[in-house]
Enzyme design. Structure first.
Site, PDB file in Angstrom:
ATOM      1  N   ARG A 159      16.336  34.596  49.189  1.00 17.63           N
ATOM      2  CA  ARG A 159      17.206  34.001  50.193  1.00 17.63           C
ATOM      3  C   ARG A 159      18.602  34.585  49.993  1.00 17.63           C
ATOM      4  NH1 ARG A 159      14.277  29.542  47.961  1.00 17.63           N
ATOM      5  NH2 ARG A 159      12.896  28.521  49.488  1.00 17.63           N
ATOM      6  N   LYS A 194      15.983  26.406  46.431  1.00 21.31           N
ATOM      7  CA  LYS A 194      16.220  25.086  46.994  1.00 21.31           C
ATOM      8  C   LYS A 194      15.754  23.999  46.029  1.00 21.31           C
ATOM      9  CE  LYS A 194      15.961  26.337  51.891  1.00 21.31           C
ATOM     10  NZ  LYS A 194      15.241  26.119  53.174  1.00 21.31           N
ATOM     11  N   HIS A 266      17.301  36.675  56.258  1.00 22.76           N
ATOM     12  CA  HIS A 266      16.042  35.942  56.208  1.00 22.76           C
ATOM     13  C   HIS A 266      14.912  36.726  56.867  1.00 22.76           C
ATOM     14  CE1 HIS A 266      15.231  32.141  54.367  1.00 22.76           C
ATOM     15  NE2 HIS A 266      14.337  31.829  55.290  1.00 22.76           N
ATOM     16  N   ARG A 269      13.324  38.531  54.135  1.00 21.25           N
ATOM     17  CA  ARG A 269      12.486  37.624  53.341  1.00 21.25           C
ATOM     18  C   ARG A 269      11.153  37.410  54.057  1.00 21.25           C
ATOM     19  NH1 ARG A 269      12.416  33.311  49.550  1.00 21.25           N
ATOM     20  NH2 ARG A 269      11.638  31.328  50.357  1.00 21.25           N
ATOM     21  N   HIS A 292       8.224  28.301  47.515  1.00 16.66           N
ATOM     22  CA  HIS A 292       7.931  27.180  48.409  1.00 16.66           C
ATOM     23  C   HIS A 292       7.280  26.044  47.617  1.00 16.66           C
ATOM     24  CE1 HIS A 292       7.728  29.884  52.254  1.00 16.66           C
ATOM     25  NE2 HIS A 292       8.963  29.548  51.928  1.00 16.66           N
ATOM     26  N   TYR A 301       2.923  32.372  57.455  1.00 16.48           N
ATOM     27  CA  TYR A 301       2.780  33.825  57.359  1.00 16.48           C
ATOM     28  C   TYR A 301       1.347  34.276  57.610  1.00 16.48           C
ATOM     29  CZ  TYR A 301       7.475  33.574  55.586  1.00 16.48           C
ATOM     30  OH  TYR A 301       8.816  33.328  55.488  1.00 16.48           O
TER      31      TYR A 301
END
Length: 323
Positions: A159, A194, A266, A269, A292, A301
């Site tokens: 990110r 995150k 992004h 990414r 994730h 994806y």
């Protein structure tokens, strides 16, 4: 109110709406543009209620749900319906505070869910072209820095916040500040993503070579702050590079490389995830690489991968090709 909507409203309902709009304009001090949007939302509410033969204060939950279904069938987006419902919800909350209704008929009504858009990803050839591009108009210092940024965004799926938060090496200060670092000797990139979750991402060969070229010239610019002394990526003024600067530099680089679409961090990414999944088919590995928490986030994806396969089928299979 518009001329079309006004005749449909009873004088009592017109007065209610006028009082509410005065309330949001004078007491809540909302901007003129916001008040104008509220006015349009309430015109629609009044027209719907009048058409159904029900006063505004007598509207029930089933009325609102039917009107939502009608808007959706008419082609209005879920986001647009959500904004209208927000305006209606505020109006009925005010009626409740005024003691004019006992329950808010909009309270538990939600807009239809929008189909989640697919993330934008570059094709493999486009991504490779961007990574291999060299901008001769930039100084060698800027070229080395930007090339390294592209390699880490595409080669490691970082990110943009993780990228600008990287330090040159591990330190107690980096750990306390929640920053990441590069361990070139071990071939790892340690990032804090995150939710303050740390993960290690492999440092690929191309990324390692680009980083080595960047680190060889990085100190040609003097740092202007203590934090920047440890930062992996710095700007020409000697401060830690910002996410906004990365966006601007990447957009410029992609246009100069001749790509049809301006590239943002992004997108690289997404390209990383899509291309790894196309080659490996290992969804769990992609989940770990991206950091994730939920594999459902990663599964988007697989839809990108299916699109890739569908295009290959359409181009190659004799029963798919148009005559």
């Amino acid at each position: 109110m518009s001329a079309d909507a006004t005749p449909l409203l009873s004088p009592a309902d017109q007065a209610l709406i006028a009082r509410y709009l005065q309330h949001v304009q004078v007491e809540k001090r909302l901007a003129e543009r916001t008040v104008a949007l509220y006015t349009l939302d309430l015109e629609k509410l009044g027209a719907s209620a009048a058409q159904a033969g029900v006063a505004l204060a007598a509207v029930q939950n089933h009325h609102v749900r039917r009107w939502v279904a009608q808007m959706h069938a008419g082609g209005r987006s879920g986001r647009g319906i959500g904004l209208i419902l927000s305006g209606w919800r505020g109006f009925y909350a005010w009626l409740g505070r005024e003691g004019l209704i006992s329950a808010n008929p909009v309270q538990d009504v939600r807009a239809p869910k929008q189909a989640r858009p697919l993330p934008k990803a570059l094709g493999v050839d486009e991504a490779m072209h961007l990574a291999d591009h060299s901008d001769e108009e930039d100084s060698p210092w800027l070229e080395a820095r930007d090339a390294a940024m592209v390699e880490l965004l595409y080669g490691a799926g970082l990110r943009v916040g993780e990228l600008v938060g990287l330090d040159v090496a591990a330190s107690d200060a980096a750990a306390r500040a929640g920053r990441g670092w590069v361990d070139a000797q071990a071939g790892d990139i340690h990032v804090q993503g995150k939710g303050s979750k740390r993960r290690a991402v492999p440092l690929g060969r191309a990324a390692a070579e680009a980083l080595a070229r960047w680190l060889a010239v990085r100190d040609q610019v003097s740092v202007a702050a203590a934090d920047a002394a440890h930062a992996l990526f710095i700007g020409q003024r000697g401060t830690r590079l910002t996410a906004q600067s990365v966006w601007q530099r990447l957009r410029r680089r992609s246009l100069r490389a001749g790509l049809a679409t301006p590239v943002h961090p992004h997108m690289l990414r997404h390209s990383f995830a899509s291309h790894v999944l196309q080659s490996s088919g290992d969804l769990r590995a992609v989940q770990e690489l991206l950091g994730h928490a939920n594999i459902g986030t990663t599964q988007v994806y697989t839809r990108l991968d299916f699109q890739h396969l569908a295009k290959a089928y359409d181009a190659a299979h004799p029963r798919a090709r148009k005559r």
